[in-house]
Design a protein around this motif. Structure first.
Motif, PDB file in Angstrom:
ATOM      1  N   ASP A  41       0.835  -1.191   0.000  1.00 48.35           N
ATOM      2  CA  ASP A  41       0.000   0.000   0.000  1.00 48.35           C
ATOM      3  C   ASP A  41       0.877   1.250   0.000  1.00 48.35           C
ATOM      4  N   LEU A  42       0.376   2.328  -0.570  1.00 48.26           N
ATOM      5  CA  LEU A  42       1.085   3.596  -0.559  1.00 48.26           C
ATOM      6  C   LEU A  42       0.927   4.252   0.811  1.00 48.26           C
ATOM      7  N   ASP A  43       2.048   4.482   1.489  1.00 47.07           N
ATOM      8  CA  ASP A  43       2.048   5.109   2.811  1.00 47.07           C
ATOM      9  C   ASP A  43       2.733   6.462   2.698  1.00 47.07           C
ATOM     10  N   LEU A  44       1.943   7.510   2.604  1.00 45.83           N
ATOM     11  CA  LEU A  44       2.495   8.850   2.404  1.00 45.83           C
ATOM     12  C   LEU A  44       3.324   9.320   3.597  1.00 45.83           C
ATOM     13  N   SER A  45       3.125   8.717   4.773  1.00 44.26           N
ATOM     14  CA  SER A  45       3.888   9.129   5.952  1.00 44.26           C
ATOM     15  C   SER A  45       5.358   8.753   5.848  1.00 44.26           C
ATOM     16  N   THR A  46       5.695   7.864   4.908  1.00 43.98           N
ATOM     17  CA  THR A  46       7.097   7.456   4.737  1.00 43.98           C
ATOM     18  C   THR A  46       7.835   8.356   3.752  1.00 43.98           C
ATOM     19  N   LEU A  47       7.135   9.335   3.191  1.00 47.84           N
ATOM     20  CA  LEU A  47       7.730  10.198   2.175  1.00 47.84           C
ATOM     21  C   LEU A  47       8.109  11.552   2.766  1.00 47.84           C
ATOM     22  N   GLY A  48       9.251  12.063   2.316  1.00 47.00           N
ATOM     23  CA  GLY A  48       9.684  13.391   2.714  1.00 47.00           C
ATOM     24  C   GLY A  48       9.439  14.394   1.607  1.00 47.00           C
ATOM     25  N   ALA A  49      10.357  15.334   1.473  1.00 46.42           N
ATOM     26  CA  ALA A  49      10.210  16.385   0.470  1.00 46.42           C
ATOM     27  C   ALA A  49      10.287  15.813  -0.941  1.00 46.42           C
ATOM     28  N   LYS A  50       9.636  16.506  -1.883  1.00 46.21           N
ATOM     29  CA  LYS A  50       9.669  16.129  -3.286  1.00 46.21           C
ATOM     30  C   LYS A  50      10.850  16.798  -3.987  1.00 46.21           C
ATOM     31  N   ILE A  51      11.346  16.145  -5.013  1.00 44.95           N
ATOM     32  CA  ILE A  51      12.384  16.760  -5.853  1.00 44.95           C
ATOM     33  C   ILE A  51      11.738  17.864  -6.687  1.00 44.95           C
ATOM     34  N   VAL A  52      12.365  19.017  -6.713  1.00 48.42           N
ATOM     35  CA  VAL A  52      11.868  20.132  -7.521  1.00 48.42           C
ATOM     36  C   VAL A  52      12.657  20.147  -8.829  1.00 48.42           C
ATOM     37  N   GLY A  53      11.984  19.800  -9.928  1.00 46.86           N
ATOM     38  CA  GLY A  53      12.645  19.725 -11.223  1.00 46.86           C
ATOM     39  C   GLY A  53      12.319  20.916 -12.094  1.00 46.86           C
ATOM     40  N   PRO A  54      12.588  20.805 -13.401  1.00 40.27           N
ATOM     41  CA  PRO A  54      12.329  21.909 -14.335  1.00 40.27           C
ATOM     42  C   PRO A  54      10.866  22.332 -14.376  1.00 40.27           C
ATOM     43  N   GLN A  55       9.952  21.394 -14.068  1.00 34.63           N
ATOM     44  CA  GLN A  55       8.526  21.707 -14.089  1.00 34.63           C
ATOM     45  C   GLN A  55       7.950  21.878 -12.683  1.00 34.63           C
ATOM     46  N   GLY A  56       8.828  22.015 -11.696  1.00 31.52           N
ATOM     47  CA  GLY A  56       8.366  22.156 -10.323  1.00 31.52           C
ATOM     48  C   GLY A  56       8.387  20.821  -9.596  1.00 31.52           C
ATOM     49  N   PRO A  57       7.690  20.706  -8.458  1.00 29.93           N
ATOM     50  CA  PRO A  57       7.712  19.459  -7.683  1.00 29.93           C
ATOM     51  C   PRO A  57       6.888  18.341  -8.304  1.00 29.93           C
ATOM     52  N   GLU A  58       6.036  18.664  -9.291  1.00 26.15           N
ATOM     53  CA  GLU A  58       5.217  17.655  -9.949  1.00 26.15           C
ATOM     54  C   GLU A  58       5.269  17.825 -11.466  1.00 26.15           C
ATOM     55  N   VAL A  59       5.160  16.699 -12.162  1.00 22.59           N
ATOM     56  CA  VAL A  59       5.102  16.701 -13.627  1.00 22.59           C
ATOM     57  C   VAL A  59       3.677  16.316 -14.028  1.00 22.59           C
ATOM     58  N   ARG A  60       3.009  17.182 -14.784  1.00 27.35           N
ATOM     59  CA  ARG A  60       1.629  16.935 -15.198  1.00 27.35           C
ATOM     60  C   ARG A  60       1.567  16.695 -16.706  1.00 27.35           C
ATOM     61  N   THR A  61       0.858  15.636 -17.075  1.00 26.86           N
ATOM     62  CA  THR A  61       0.787  15.243 -18.478  1.00 26.86           C
ATOM     63  C   THR A  61      -0.648  14.910 -18.862  1.00 26.86           C
ATOM     64  N   VAL A  62      -1.064  15.378 -20.029  1.00 27.71           N
ATOM     65  CA  VAL A  62      -2.357  14.998 -20.597  1.00 27.71           C
ATOM     66  C   VAL A  62      -2.136  13.748 -21.444  1.00 27.71           C
ATOM     67  N   LEU A  63      -2.941  12.743 -21.220  1.00 31.36           N
ATOM     68  CA  LEU A  63      -2.809  11.476 -21.940  1.00 31.36           C
ATOM     69  C   LEU A  63      -3.839  11.429 -23.060  1.00 31.36           C
ATOM     70  N   SER A  64      -3.346  11.315 -24.284  1.00 35.25           N
ATOM     71  CA  SER A  64      -4.235  11.336 -25.445  1.00 35.25           C
ATOM     72  C   SER A  64      -4.017  10.107 -26.307  1.00 35.25           C
ATOM     73  N   ALA A  65      -5.122   9.612 -26.835  1.00 37.68           N
ATOM     74  CA  ALA A  65      -5.091   8.513 -27.800  1.00 37.68           C
ATOM     75  C   ALA A  65      -5.791   9.010 -29.054  1.00 37.68           C
TER      76      ALA A  65
END
Length: 230
Positions: A41-65
């Motif tokens: 299971d995903l346990d968010l309490s085991t996670l610390g800070a996020k890596i901040v990359g060129p697009q910020g702390p999160e990468v967002r993508t639109v999925l198209s077919a």
């Protein structure tokens, strides 16, 4: 006559002795079969800070077919708990990085579909799988998904099966009532290799429609210096 027969026999023996040995059989490489992994299971309490990359702390993508949006992906990589800043260049060797990917199917009622048809209403069918399309470097065998989201979205906390196919990770919907539009599923895995940057390294398959997804992904493993191919 006897001399002729003796010479003939000697010639036949010499011919047999000079024949080349049969070539050794070429070994056939063994193809490793996909291995089933036990997901946690995903346990968010085991996670610390996020890596901040060129697009910020999160990468967002639109999925198209084709010309139609089928979903959206939000990805990030986090350091272990109690890490105030996740900077791979400053982290100790052997640090474990958690790669997290949340996939939300496009809701037919939210106005984001790319195209409409004049025929009967098209109902989104259940996605079949989410996977990496590259070998995961530094994978430490820790992998899983959010069981709470699986129960809420798919109707079964054990609806996802996970396999390792030649180093690529595959999450497959194998049970439950199906992934409906608007539902979100979060998948995760860990690596001792930090992300090199966003890459087209993921794929979502929905009823035969495939969408390539961009997200953080570790660099490929470098060959050992001085090693020679066998």
């Amino acid at each position: 006559m006897k001399n002729a027969l003796a010479l003939l026999s000697i010639g036949m023996l010499a011919a047999c002795g000079s024949s080349e040995p049969e070539p050794a059989p070429t070994p056939t490489p063994t193809v490793a079969a996909p291995r089933t992994l036990v997901g946690a299971d995903l346990d968010l309490s085991t996670l610390g800070a996020k890596i901040v990359g060129p697009q910020g702390p999160e990468v967002r993508t639109v999925l198209s077919a084709g010309n139609r949006e089928i979903g959206r992906l939000v990805s990030y990589v986090a350091c272990p708990a109690d890490t105030a800043e996740c900077k791979p260049g400053e982290m100790p060797e052997g640090t474990v990085y958690t790669y997290v990917h949340s996939v939300t199917l496009t809701d037919a009622d939210d106005g984001t579909q790319m195209a409409e048809t004049d025929g009967p209403e098209v109902v989104e069918s259940a996605p079949t799988l989410f996977r990496t399309i590259r070998k995961v470097s530094g994978f430490n065998q820790s992998v899983g998904y959010s069981t709470a989201e699986a129960e809420a979205t798919l109707g079964d906390p054990d609806a996802i099966s996970i396999t390792n196919d030649s180093g690529s990770l595959i999450w497959r919907v194998s049970r439950g009532s199906g992934w409906k539009p608007g539902g979100t599923m979060t998948f995760w895995w860990q690596s001792t290799t930090p992300p090199q940057g966003p890459a087209e390294a993921y794929l979502l398959e929905v009823d035969g429609n495939q969408a390539i997804a961009t997200g953080p992904f570790p660099a490929e493993e470098k060959p050992v210096e001085g090693a020679r191919p066998r």
